[in-house]
Design a protein around this motif. Structure first.
Motif, mmCIF file in Angstrom:
data_model
loop_
_atom_site.group_PDB
_atom_site.id
_atom_site.type_symbol
_atom_site.label_atom_id
_atom_site.label_comp_id
_atom_site.label_asym_id
_atom_site.label_seq_id
_atom_site.Cartn_x
_atom_site.Cartn_y
_atom_site.Cartn_z
ATOM 1 N N SER A 35 0.823 -1.199 0.000
ATOM 2 C CA SER A 35 0.000 0.000 0.000
ATOM 3 C C SER A 35 0.860 1.254 0.000
ATOM 4 O O SER A 35 0.367 2.361 -0.205
ATOM 5 N N THR A 36 2.158 1.077 0.245
ATOM 6 C CA THR A 36 3.133 2.151 0.095
ATOM 7 C C THR A 36 4.102 1.712 -1.003
ATOM 8 O O THR A 36 3.918 0.674 -1.616
ATOM 9 N N ARG A 63 -0.215 0.555 -4.498
ATOM 10 C CA ARG A 63 -1.395 1.415 -4.481
ATOM 11 C C ARG A 63 -1.126 2.622 -5.374
ATOM 12 O O ARG A 63 -0.094 3.280 -5.249
ATOM 13 N N TYR A 64 -2.058 2.921 -6.277
ATOM 14 C CA TYR A 64 -1.766 3.878 -7.340
ATOM 15 C C TYR A 64 -1.405 5.263 -6.819
ATOM 16 O O TYR A 64 -0.579 5.966 -7.416
ATOM 17 N N GLU A 65 -1.982 5.680 -5.681
ATOM 18 C CA GLU A 65 -1.664 7.013 -5.154
ATOM 19 C C GLU A 65 -0.213 7.140 -4.721
ATOM 20 O O GLU A 65 0.311 8.252 -4.586
ATOM 21 N N ARG A 66 0.435 6.008 -4.468
ATOM 22 C CA ARG A 66 1.799 6.021 -3.950
ATOM 23 C C ARG A 66 2.859 6.013 -5.047
ATOM 24 O O ARG A 66 4.055 6.105 -4.760
ATOM 25 N N THR A 114 4.927 7.427 -8.298
ATOM 26 C CA THR A 114 5.350 8.629 -9.006
ATOM 27 C C THR A 114 6.139 8.185 -10.233
ATOM 28 O O THR A 114 6.540 7.020 -10.347
ATOM 29 N N ALA A 157 -7.192 1.304 -9.744
ATOM 30 C CA ALA A 157 -7.451 2.595 -10.379
ATOM 31 C C ALA A 157 -8.690 2.491 -11.255
ATOM 32 O O ALA A 157 -8.748 1.634 -12.140
ATOM 33 N N THR A 207 -6.816 9.075 -13.588
ATOM 34 C CA THR A 207 -5.779 8.241 -12.964
ATOM 35 C C THR A 207 -5.121 7.340 -13.998
ATOM 36 O O THR A 207 -3.899 7.167 -13.998
ATOM 37 N N ARG A 217 -2.657 9.396 -15.929
ATOM 38 C CA ARG A 217 -1.460 9.707 -15.156
ATOM 39 C C ARG A 217 -0.546 8.495 -15.049
ATOM 40 O O ARG A 217 0.677 8.596 -15.228
ATOM 41 N N GLY A 227 2.606 15.196 -10.873
ATOM 42 C CA GLY A 227 3.413 14.362 -9.986
ATOM 43 C C GLY A 227 4.881 14.496 -10.280
ATOM 44 O O GLY A 227 5.293 14.902 -11.373
#
Length: 270
Positions: free
Chosen positions: A186-187, A203-206, A208, A227, A232, A235, A269
Motif C-alpha cells: 500500500s506504500t 497502491r496507485y496514489e503512492r 510517481t 485505479a 488516474t 497519469r 506528480g
C-alpha cells in the motif's frame, strides 16, 4: 475480423470490438503498441467477485489478465476468496481456514453461484488464453504449499499465473514454484524489499514517475492498483506503469483504445 490501420504517430492500429457482458453493448476500438498499460481485471468483472462468472465476464469483455485471491481450507486446498471469512460474499458464514473443501464447495454466492477452487479458476483462464495474478492472502504451510505446487505443475501454470502477496513470508514460502513473484504494497516498497522478485503491485496514489522508473531500472514490472477513473489511468500511463488493476474493465479498454492514437503526457506528480 481485425483490420490494420495507420495512426497519427505512424504505428499500426488494430481494430477490435470491446463487449460489455453486463450491458450487452459492443463498441469498435483500436489497439496497438501504445502507451496504455495492460489491464488487469480486479477479482474479475461484473458478477459476484472472485467467481468463475466474474473471470469469464472479464475475459469476454476483452481483458487478457485477471486478479484473484487465495486462502487455504482446513484440509489445505487453495480456494478463491478475498476475505478470511465467507460472510461478506456468500450466504454462509465462517473462516475459510476452519472449513474443509467440501464445506467450502457447498457455499453459494447471493446469486447462487458455487465458489471456485484455485484449480477451477486457473483452468478457466488457461482455456481462454488469459493470464492470472494470484494473490496469496496467507502464508502457506508445508501441506498448503504441496497442494499449490501440484496445481501449478498439473496445469503448467508457472508460465501464465504469477504469485503475489502483501506478505514477504508468503512469497518466500512459494519460492520453489517457478512462477513470477511480486510484492504488493500500500506504500512504495524499497528496492531491497523486492530482491529476487519479478514485479511490484503498488497502491496507485503512492506511485510517481520517478518511483516507476526506479523499479523498472531494477528489472521489475510495475502494477498499479486499484485505479478506476480516466484521469488516474492517464497519469499512470504517463508514468509508464506496466499494468493497471481496475474494477472497470470495459471502461478501461475503451479509454486505452483512444489512448493508442494520442500521445500520453506524464501528467501531474514528481
Amino acid at each position: 475480423m481485425a483490420v490494420g490501420l495507420p495512426n497519427a504517430l505512424g504505428s499500426a492500429l488494430l481494430l477490435i470490438t470491446i463487449f460489455d457482458p453486463r450491458t450487452g453493448h459492443t463498441q469498435l476500438a483500436t489497439t496497438s503498441s501504445c502507451p496504455a498499460p495492460k489491464v488487469v481485471s480486479h477479482r474479475g468483472y461484473g458478477a459476484d467477485e472472485n467467481t468463475l462468472s466474474a473471470f469469464a465476464y472479464a475475459l469476454d469483455a476483452g481483458s487478457g489478465r485477471v486478479e484473484l485471491d487465495v486462502h487455504f481450507t482446513r484440509d489445505h486446498y487453495p480456494v478463491v476468496m478475498h476475505d478470511a471469512t465467507v460472510d461478506r460474499t456468500t450466504t454462509g458464514s465462517g473462516r475459510v481456514a476452519d472449513m474443509t473443501l467440501a464445506r467450502f464447495r457447498a457455499l453459494r454466492t447471493p446469486d447462487g453461484e458455487r465458489l471456485p477452487t484455485l484449480a477451477d479458476a486457473l483452468r478457466l483462464v488457461r482455456d481462454r488464453g488469459g493470464r492470472v495474478l494470484v494473490e496469496l492472502k496467507q502464508v502457506p504451510d508445508a501441506r498448503d504449499l504441496r497442494e499449490l505446487r501440484e496445481i501449478y505443475t498439473a496445469l503448467d501454470a508457472r508460465r501464465w499465473a504469477s504469485l503475489m502477496s502483501f506478505s514477504a513470508a508468503a512469497l518466500r514460502a512459494v519460492s520453489t514454484i517457478p512462477a513470477a513473484r511480486g510484492l504488493l504494497s500500500s506504500t512504495a516498497p524499497s528496492l531491497s524489499a523486492t530482491e529476487g522478485l519479478s514485479f511490484v503491485g503498488v497502491r496507485y496514489e503512492r506511485l510517481t514517475r520517478t518511483r516507476v522508473r526506479d523499479y523498472q531500472a531494477a528489472g521489475l514490472s510495475v502494477y498499479a492498483y486499484t485505479a478506476d477513473d480516466r484521469d488516474t489511468w492517464q497519469r499512470l500511463a504517463g508514468y509508464g506503469v506496466n499494468g493497471v488493476v481496475t474494477d472497470r474493465t470495459p471502461a478501461y479498454l475503451a479509454w486505452a483504445s483512444s489512448a493508442c492514437s494520442v500521445t500520453i503526457t506524464d501528467g501531474a506528480g514528481p
